[in-house]
Motif scaffolding. Structure first.
Motif, short mmCIF file in Angstrom:
data_model
loop_
_atom_site.label_atom_id
_atom_site.label_comp_id
_atom_site.label_asym_id
_atom_site.label_seq_id
_atom_site.Cartn_x
_atom_site.Cartn_y
_atom_site.Cartn_z
N ASP A 77 0.80 -1.21 0.00
CA ASP A 77 0.00 0.00 0.00
C ASP A 77 0.84 1.27 0.00
OD1 ASP A 77 1.04 -0.33 2.49
OD2 ASP A 77 -0.81 0.03 3.59
N SER A 78 2.10 1.18 -0.39
CA SER A 78 2.94 2.36 -0.46
C SER A 78 2.68 3.14 -1.74
CB SER A 78 4.42 1.97 -0.38
OG SER A 78 4.79 1.21 -1.52
N ILE A 79 3.00 4.42 -1.71
CA ILE A 79 2.83 5.25 -2.90
C ILE A 79 3.81 4.83 -3.99
CG2 ILE A 79 2.91 7.62 -3.77
CD1 ILE A 79 2.06 8.60 -1.06
N MET A 80 4.99 4.37 -3.59
CA MET A 80 5.96 3.90 -4.57
C MET A 80 5.41 2.73 -5.37
SD MET A 80 9.75 2.28 -3.87
CE MET A 80 10.65 1.47 -5.20
N SER A 81 4.77 1.79 -4.70
CA SER A 81 4.20 0.63 -5.39
C SER A 81 3.10 1.06 -6.35
CB SER A 81 3.65 -0.36 -4.36
OG SER A 81 3.11 -1.49 -5.00
N TRP A 82 2.28 2.01 -5.94
CA TRP A 82 1.21 2.50 -6.81
C TRP A 82 1.80 3.22 -8.02
CZ3 TRP A 82 -3.12 6.50 -5.17
CH2 TRP A 82 -4.12 6.48 -6.14
N TYR A 83 2.81 4.03 -7.79
CA TYR A 83 3.44 4.76 -8.89
C TYR A 83 4.03 3.79 -9.92
CZ TYR A 83 6.44 8.17 -11.26
OH TYR A 83 7.04 8.95 -12.20
N LEU A 84 4.76 2.80 -9.46
CA LEU A 84 5.38 1.86 -10.38
C LEU A 84 4.36 1.01 -11.11
CD1 LEU A 84 8.45 0.72 -8.24
CD2 LEU A 84 8.33 2.50 -9.99
N SER A 85 3.25 0.68 -10.47
CA SER A 85 2.19 -0.06 -11.15
C SER A 85 1.54 0.79 -12.24
CB SER A 85 1.14 -0.52 -10.13
OG SER A 85 1.69 -1.42 -9.20
N MET A 86 1.37 2.07 -11.96
CA MET A 86 0.85 2.97 -12.99
C MET A 86 1.84 3.09 -14.14
SD MET A 86 -2.15 4.40 -12.06
CE MET A 86 -2.12 5.95 -12.95
N GLU A 87 3.11 3.24 -13.82
CA GLU A 87 4.14 3.44 -14.84
C GLU A 87 4.27 2.21 -15.75
OE1 GLU A 87 7.17 6.00 -16.44
OE2 GLU A 87 5.78 6.38 -14.79
N SER A 88 4.13 1.04 -15.19
CA SER A 88 4.29 -0.19 -15.97
C SER A 88 3.09 -0.49 -16.85
CB SER A 88 4.54 -1.38 -15.03
OG SER A 88 3.41 -1.61 -14.20
N GLY A 89 1.94 0.14 -16.57
CA GLY A 89 0.74 -0.12 -17.35
C GLY A 89 -0.03 -1.35 -16.93
N LYS A 90 0.38 -1.98 -15.83
CA LYS A 90 -0.32 -3.19 -15.38
C LYS A 90 -1.60 -2.87 -14.60
CE LYS A 90 3.97 -5.85 -15.09
NZ LYS A 90 4.87 -6.64 -14.20
N PHE A 91 -1.74 -1.65 -14.16
CA PHE A 91 -2.90 -1.27 -13.36
C PHE A 91 -3.85 -0.43 -14.22
CE2 PHE A 91 -4.80 1.98 -10.45
CZ PHE A 91 -5.73 1.13 -9.87
N TRP A 92 -5.08 -0.90 -14.39
CA TRP A 92 -6.12 -0.17 -15.11
C TRP A 92 -6.92 0.64 -14.09
CZ3 TRP A 92 -7.23 -0.52 -20.46
CH2 TRP A 92 -6.44 -1.43 -21.17
N PHE A 93 -7.00 1.94 -14.30
CA PHE A 93 -7.66 2.82 -13.35
C PHE A 93 -8.82 3.54 -14.03
CE2 PHE A 93 -4.44 5.23 -15.53
CZ PHE A 93 -5.00 6.48 -15.73
N PRO A 94 -9.86 3.85 -13.27
CA PRO A 94 -11.01 4.56 -13.84
C PRO A 94 -10.73 6.05 -14.01
CG PRO A 94 -11.40 4.08 -11.52
CD PRO A 94 -10.09 3.43 -11.87
N ALA A 95 -11.13 6.59 -15.13
CA ALA A 95 -10.99 8.01 -15.43
C ALA A 95 -12.03 8.36 -16.50
CB ALA A 95 -9.58 8.34 -15.89
#
Length: 411
Positions: A214-232
């Motif tokens: 649940d760290s911000i670093m983990s969230w950032y890297l998941s966003m950067e890698s494209g493995k995390f699909w987020f609603p927008a």
């Protein structure tokens, strides 16, 4: 050992007789297995005795080492210093960890995300420092803040929970297999240390990957890698299709770091399945301004204050099976009003005129009427259904819609 060799010889003679060939094969296989295990144990015992003798000889010439019961942080720093000294040829060069805490934090705060990742691989102490949320929060806000909303944060928490559950289930399902293979490899590793490299991984043989937390670093890297699909939400969906000009629709997005764009996955509607769009630019993406889901009617809490000239967004969908999209418009004047601000009384009427000036005058999409006091979803299958209304209060939101204004008037 000699008895086992004799038993093998007898088993080989019996193996030649055809009537009991099958039984003898099974017996011979079991006997060879026991022989091999006994041989491995014997060799391992010899190796152990040799190691003990060498250790006793070393203790006679070397003093005993002091106790290693120290604090974790101190041990980590000493390991890092030893590694740095070994890399520098034993010259005792100074290390970054010798600096004061405040100086180290100031250095880390000036590093970019890629540099922080590199620093995190130096040692355990530096890894803990580089994962601090206070270091990554600024990078997270700077790059992803304008496209992430509350829905994306909730989706990230859900994603973490699902990954944790799947990891726990995988460890339980894979815990019972491979026990015999591990025992054989453990026995061989006692004789040949290289065999220890062949031991099965704890995760069932899967490739190693950064552990999600649940760290911000983990969230950032998941966003950067494209493995995390987020609603927008995406402006002018499907590459600016004329049927979606001056609208903004909900979608799930994944970042493509190769092109610095997004891949959008839109909700299915009508007979159409999930629609994908590649190459979505940053200026076409925004965080959802409200928490209303795409198929829910937004509660309009601004109708009583709307006046001619106000900028609004209104929900609209083609039919009941479609999700809502947010469409840009302005509040207009009623027909009897000439638009003179000194004599205008349109804001006192129960009827609000909404104009969509991107369409030509006389078009059925040019204007819509909503009830100020009792507004619900209104419309029909021919003209579509109008839902909730939200007033645009930010100059940035209004300026964004003006930037998206079509070059040609729509029919």
């Amino acid at each position: 050992m000699l008895a086992l060799l004799a038993a093998v010889a007898v088993a080989c003679l019996l193996f030649l007789s055809r009537p009991c060939a099958r039984d003898m094969r099974l017996f011979l296989a079991s006997l060879c297995r026991q022989l091999l295990l006994s041989l491995l144990r014997f060799l391992a015992g010899l190796r152990l005795l040799g190691g003990v003798a060498a250790a006793s000889a070393a203790t006679e010439t070397m003093p005993l080492m002091p106790s290693f019961k120290r604090k974790r942080a101190a041990a980590t720093v000493e390991n890092a210093e030893d590694a740095a000294a070994a890399a520098g040829g034993g010259g005792g060069e100074p290390s970054v960890l010798d600096l004061p805490e405040l100086a180290i934090d100031c250095i880390l705060e000036r590093l970019q995300p890629a540099e922080l990742r590199s620093m995190a691989a130096v040692c355990r102490s530096m890894r803990e420092r580089c994962r601090g949320d206070h270091l990554w929060e600024r990078h997270m806000t700077s790059k992803w803040g304008r496209v992430l909303g509350r829905a994306a944060r909730d989706e990230w928490r859900t994603h973490l929970a699902s990954v944790s559950e799947s990891g726990a289930a995988g460890s339980v399902s894979g815990g019972g297999g491979g026990g015999k293979r591990r025992r054989w490899l453990a026995a061989l590793s006692c004789v040949c240390p290289v065999v220890s490299w062949m031991r099965p991984k704890a995760d069932g043989g899967k490739s190693s990957a950064p552990v999600l937390d649940d760290s911000i670093m983990s969230w950032y890297l998941s966003m950067e890698s494209g493995k995390f699909w987020f609603p927008a939400q995406v402006y002018n969906r499907e590459h600016g299709h004329v049927g979606f000009m001056m609208s903004c629709y909900d979608a799930e997005l994944s970042y493509d770091f190769h092109t610095d764009t997004f891949c959008a996955r839109y909700l299915p509607h009508g007979r159409r399945t999930v629609v994908l769009e590649d190459g979505v630019q940053w200026d076409r993406v925004r965080a959802p301004p409200v928490d209303t889901l795409a198929h829910d009617l937004h509660t309009s809490d601004c109708l009583h204050e709307l006046r001619p000239g106000d900028h609004i967004e209104i929900q609209w969908r083609r039919n009941k099976e479609f999700p809502y999209g947010w469409w840009y418009g302005v509040v207009g004047h009623l027909e009897p009003c000439d638009g003179n601000e000194h004599f205008c009384r349109c804001h006192l009427s129960d009827t609000v005129v909404l104009e969509f000036n991107q369409y030509t005058p006389g078009s059925r999409w040019r204007q819509a009427l909503v009830n100020r006091k009792e507004h619900r979803e209104e419309g029909n299958e021919g003209d579509g259904f109008y839902g909730g209304v939200r007033k645009l209060r930010s100059k940035d939101d209004i300026s964004k819609w003006r930037q998206l204004w079509p070059t040609d008037i729509l029919e």
